[in-house]
Design an enzyme around this catalytic site. Structure first.
Site, PDB file in Angstrom:
ATOM      1  N   LYS A 267      56.210 -15.223   9.369  1.00 24.50           N
ATOM      2  CA  LYS A 267      55.259 -15.766  10.972  1.00 24.50           C
ATOM      3  C   LYS A 267      54.342 -15.221  10.925  1.00 24.50           C
ATOM      4  O   LYS A 267      54.272 -13.546  11.224  1.00 24.50           O
ATOM      5  CB  LYS A 267      55.788 -16.248  12.093  1.00 24.50           C
ATOM      6  CG  LYS A 267      55.171 -17.135  12.935  1.00 24.50           C
ATOM      7  CD  LYS A 267      56.567 -17.163  14.340  1.00 24.50           C
ATOM      8  CE  LYS A 267      55.327 -17.919  15.778  1.00 24.50           C
ATOM      9  NZ  LYS A 267      56.819 -18.005  16.360  1.00 24.50           N
TER      10      LYS A 267
ATOM     11  N   SER B  78      60.780 -21.822  19.524  1.00 27.35           N
ATOM     12  CA  SER B  78      60.010 -21.690  18.451  1.00 27.35           C
ATOM     13  C   SER B  78      60.668 -21.380  17.213  1.00 27.35           C
ATOM     14  O   SER B  78      59.984 -21.846  16.212  1.00 27.35           O
ATOM     15  CB  SER B  78      59.092 -20.800  18.420  1.00 27.35           C
ATOM     16  OG  SER B  78      57.714 -21.250  20.316  1.00 27.35           O
TER      17      SER B  78
ATOM     18  N   SER C 111      56.640 -23.295  18.508  1.00 23.27           N
ATOM     19  CA  SER C 111      54.854 -21.555  17.528  1.00 23.27           C
ATOM     20  C   SER C 111      55.631 -21.969  16.060  1.00 23.27           C
ATOM     21  O   SER C 111      54.610 -21.698  15.403  1.00 23.27           O
ATOM     22  CB  SER C 111      55.060 -21.289  18.421  1.00 23.27           C
ATOM     23  OG  SER C 111      56.116 -20.124  18.340  1.00 23.27           O
TER      24      SER C 111
HETATM   25  N1  GLN Z   1      57.204 -24.178  23.218  1.00 26.12           N
HETATM   26  C1  GLN Z   1      57.618 -23.354  24.320  1.00 26.12           C
HETATM   27  C2  GLN Z   1      56.664 -22.499  24.777  1.00 26.12           C
HETATM   28  O1  GLN Z   1      54.921 -23.082  24.389  1.00 26.12           O
HETATM   29  C3  GLN Z   1      58.481 -21.554  23.182  1.00 26.12           C
HETATM   30  C4  GLN Z   1      57.673 -21.428  22.213  1.00 26.12           C
HETATM   31  C5  GLN Z   1      58.123 -19.732  21.522  1.00 26.12           C
HETATM   32  O2  GLN Z   1      59.937 -19.969  21.802  1.00 26.12           O
HETATM   33  N2  GLN Z   1      57.520 -18.801  21.365  1.00 26.12           N
HETATM   34  O3  GLN Z   1      56.712 -21.378  24.672  1.00 26.12           O
END
Ligand code: GLN
EC number: 6.3.5.7
Length: 486
Positions: free
Chosen positions: A78, A177, A153
């Protein structure tokens, strides 16, 4: 098709001399060339990947040298992880041209095991989001249906594995994420126990919640990837020794007598019936294997989302303070004062979701509000942790859906942050409680994958692998691939 092999299959074929690492890497690159324009899962491809694969082949042919467990296997990372020489943008304009000067510990361990870092995957800006729509580098599309989001994400990593671009990838999980995009793209995603995998070289989002973990097509592959990167690291003081993953091939698939809890707070009225059906079919498979299934209660579950959306922005706002346009990344033309220069760089460099969270976090941490918001959220977090401690006295794993819905249309929730935040409802508790959790494919709704989530005790990944392996030997959801892959 070579690029569809699992990591373990590819390892076996390479060892048997049926394919070379070069052929595997070429096959992956070929698919990326064909499809990445449409999916935008990768935002950078390594130019040295093929050469690295060749040199592994040469080493292997020469013999006599110890080759690592991932020798010659392409892996993606990532964009918020540093891989020396590749761009580490975190999906943000503010780091648009930032090239990683060193390897994150995870990347260093992958390379030491012989893996080939094939490239960098797309993500929501600074890992804030659930759809990969907030990336400065454009939207990633779901390989199952390109009008849908891949989740986020780490949407690029999930889509890359689902689209047969690469057999394994890494992501980060602060509130879901890894698991949520794994669910929406129909692959396996694991968030390890907090402290099991070093975050050195990962751009911090919310430091008390962030964890790095693998994406793969099978539970065994995910276990293998964890085994390579896990363990104590003097460069990350939160890592703890003690996680020693069993060699993937040796994971037991015997689930007889394992106790599984279904939290009643997660299976409420109003939940998508079709998702409920897929999840309960999975429960039956595990029951047939001899697992014992009980209803359990996590009484503070309903406060998890609210606590998370205080703690995460607080920590993020503080972590993102370092991006000031001076030290690295995007710098706006200089203003009249130093403050104005900072304001311009941050104002132009960050996207609106990141700004929203910086504002939320700074507000909740400011004098007069700290006790009312941040401290309260930490107290709630403690209660949530205790719920899990209590439940794990009686069960070995907790089973839930990973996401309340399958992949939605691109743009559908983009202007509605609250609805977007609600898509994390099942995943954030594991981060607050610092426990491991894994998502694996368990069916389809409208041609889109459904994910099953298994949560375990701290350092209880092995139990999740056992359950997951059993499930995957009895079902074939994980072998399904989007039609376009063919
Ligand atoms: N979707 C969650 C957020 O927007 C989780 C993000 C993540 O795990 N990096 O914070």
């Amino acid at each position: 098709m070579i690029q569809s092999f699992t990591i373990i299959e590819a390892k076996q074929k390479i060892a048997a001399g049926e394919i070379t690492s070069k052929a595997l890497t070429e096959a992956c690159l070929e698919r990326i060339k064909k499809q990445n324009g449409a999916l935008n899962a990768f935002i950078q491809i390594s130019e040295t990947a093929l050469k690295e694969a060749e040199s592994i082949d040469v080493k292997r042919a020469a013999g006599g040298q110890e080759l690592g467990v991932l020798a010659g296997i392409p892996i993606a990372v990532k964009a918020n992880m540093l891989a020396k020489g590749l761009k580490a943008t975190a999906g943000s304009r503010i780091l648009e041209n930032y090239v990683a000067p060193y390897d994150a510990t995870v990347v260093e361990r992958l390379r030491a095991a012989g893996a080939i870092i094939l490239g960098v995957t797309n993500m929501d800006e600074f890992a804030m989001g659930s759809s990969t729509e907030t990336s400065h580098f454009g939207q990633t599309h779901n390989p199952w249906n390109q009008t849908k989001v891949p989740g986020g994400s780490s949407g690029g990593s999930a889509a890359a594995v689902a689209a047969d671009f690469v057999p394994g990838a890494f992501g980060s999980d602060t509130g879901g994420s890894i698991r949520q995009p794994a669910s929406l793209c129909g692959v396996v995603g694991l968030k390890p126990t907090y402290g099991r995998v070093s975050r050195y070289g990962l751009m911090a989002m919310a430091s008390s919640l962030d964890q790095i973990g693998p994406f793969a097509r099978t539970v065994e592959d995910a276990a293998l990837l964890l085994q390579v990167v896990e363990g104590d690291d003097p460069k990350d003081a939160t890592t703890v020794a003690g996680g020693d993953t069993t060699v993937a091939e040796l994971i037991s698939e015997d689930v007889a007598g394992l106790r599984i809890g279904l939290p009643k707070e997660y299976f409420l009225e109003g939940m998508d019936e079709r998702i409920r059906t897929s999840v309960f079919q999975a429960v039956e498979v595990l029951q047939q294997g001899g697992a014992d299934v009980h209803e359990i209660s996590l009484p503070h579950a309903e406060y998890a989302l609210a606590a998370y959306y205080i703690i995460m922005p607080c920590e993020s706002s503080s972590n993102l303070g370092r991006f000031d346009g001076m030290r690295y990344g995007y710098a706006a033309s200089s203003g009249r004062t130093l403050m104005e220069t900072y304001e311009r760089s941050r104002g132009e460099g960050f996207g609106s979701e990141v700004k929203r969270r910086i504002m939320l976090g700074s507000y909740a941490l400011s004098k007069g509000y700290y006790d009312a918001y941040y401290k309260k959220a930490l107290q709630v977090r403690m209660l949530i942790r205790r719920d899990f401690d209590e439940v794990f006295k009686h069960v070995d794993a907790i089973l839930t859906p990973t996401s309340p819905s399958v992949a939605w249309n691109i743009g559908e929730k983009f202007d509605d942050p609250l609805t977007m935040y609600l898509s994390d409802i099942y995943t954030i508790s594991a981060n607050l409680a610092a426990i491991p959790a894994m998502s694996l494919p368990c069916g389809f709704v409208d041609g889109l994958p459904v994910g099953l989530q298994l949560m375990g005790r701290p350092f209880g990944e092995e139990t999740l692998f056992r359950l997951g392996k059993h499930y995957q030997t009895k079902t074939d959801w994980h072998t399904k691939r989007p039609e376009k892959n063919v």
